[in-house]
Write a protein that holds these residues in place. Structure first.
Motif, PDB file in Angstrom:
ATOM      1  N   GLU A 143       0.813  -1.218   0.000  1.00 22.70           N
ATOM      2  CA  GLU A 143       0.000   0.000   0.000  1.00 22.70           C
ATOM      3  C   GLU A 143       0.846   1.269   0.000  1.00 22.70           C
ATOM      4  O   GLU A 143       0.406   2.307  -0.471  1.00 22.70           O
ATOM      5  N   ILE A 144       2.057   1.192   0.499  1.00 23.41           N
ATOM      6  CA  ILE A 144       2.940   2.364   0.482  1.00 23.41           C
ATOM      7  C   ILE A 144       3.842   2.241  -0.744  1.00 23.41           C
ATOM      8  O   ILE A 144       4.471   1.203  -0.965  1.00 23.41           O
ATOM      9  N   LYS A 168       0.075  13.173   2.948  1.00 21.19           N
ATOM     10  CA  LYS A 168      -0.300  12.041   2.103  1.00 21.19           C
ATOM     11  C   LYS A 168       0.683  11.840   0.954  1.00 21.19           C
ATOM     12  O   LYS A 168       0.634  10.844   0.255  1.00 21.19           O
ATOM     13  N   GLU A 200       0.403   6.884  -0.679  1.00 19.51           N
ATOM     14  CA  GLU A 200      -0.458   5.708  -0.574  1.00 19.51           C
ATOM     15  C   GLU A 200      -0.936   5.289  -1.959  1.00 19.51           C
ATOM     16  O   GLU A 200      -1.393   6.120  -2.747  1.00 19.51           O
ATOM     17  N   LYS A 201      -0.876   4.013  -2.216  1.00 18.27           N
ATOM     18  CA  LYS A 201      -1.283   3.453  -3.503  1.00 18.27           C
ATOM     19  C   LYS A 201      -2.740   3.807  -3.832  1.00 18.27           C
ATOM     20  O   LYS A 201      -3.038   4.257  -4.942  1.00 18.27           O
ATOM     21  N   LYS A 202      -3.626   3.662  -2.862  1.00 19.39           N
ATOM     22  CA  LYS A 202      -5.055   3.880  -3.152  1.00 19.39           C
ATOM     23  C   LYS A 202      -5.350   5.330  -3.527  1.00 19.39           C
ATOM     24  O   LYS A 202      -6.201   5.594  -4.377  1.00 19.39           O
TER      25      LYS A 202
END
Length: 167
Positions: A85-86, A115, A160-162
């Motif tokens: 995710e990171i 972020k 963050e990937k999302k």
């Protein structure tokens, strides 16, 4: 330390790949916490051959574009295939010091309100014309957005990937 993915687009970086892999693998603080994703953007030199020498390394993933699609496409492709995710991004041209990875990671984890954290290229290896164009573009962007980021073109970033994929 949470696990993270390092995404590196490559285009004709045969001279830099061995150094880059060695420098990243020598960073003791991040051992066992990262996967390294190289996205070869249809290099015409020996970049893919050099990368393939590392394909049996479980921490290294190699993605090969079948045509030259550019850095942005290659970064996106690497992020889509990442496990964690990171995400940390950097280019394969050695303009960013891999030893900054733990520093940017620790800053990111300590400052949860951020972020996205980006580096600043202090020792650019580009031509005068490219540096000047970048300074002008960053100056205009700073005025327009009313921020103080001096170098949005620096490839060393953590996020963050999302959030990235939502954009």
């Amino acid at each position: 330390m949470s696990k993270f993915s390092i995404v590196i687009p490559i285009y004709n970086e045969e001279k830099n790949i061995p150094t880059l892999i060695k420098e990243i693998s020598d960073i003791k603080e991040i051992k066992n916490f990262y996967e390294l994703i190289f996205v070869n953007d249809c290099s015409t030199d020996k970049s893919l051959q050099l990368l393939n020498d590392f394909k049996n390394n479980e921490n290294i993933k190699i993605i090969n574009n079948t045509s030259n699609l550019g850095q942005s496409y290659s970064i996106n492709k690497g992020i889509l295939q990442s496990r964690h995710e990171i995400i940390i991004t950097m280019y394969g041209d050695l303009q960013n010091d891999p030893n900054d990875i733990p520093r940017i990671y620790n800053l990111y984890k300590d400052k949860y309100e951020y972020k996205l954290i980006a580096g600043i290229r202090s020792k650019r290896k580009d031509s005068f014309a490219k540096k000047l164009a970048s300074k002008i573009a960053n100056f205009v962007r700073m005025i327009y957005l009313k921020d103080s980021c001096k170098d949005t073109g620096c490839s060393l970033k953590i996020f963050e990937k999302k959030i990235f994929l939502n954009f």
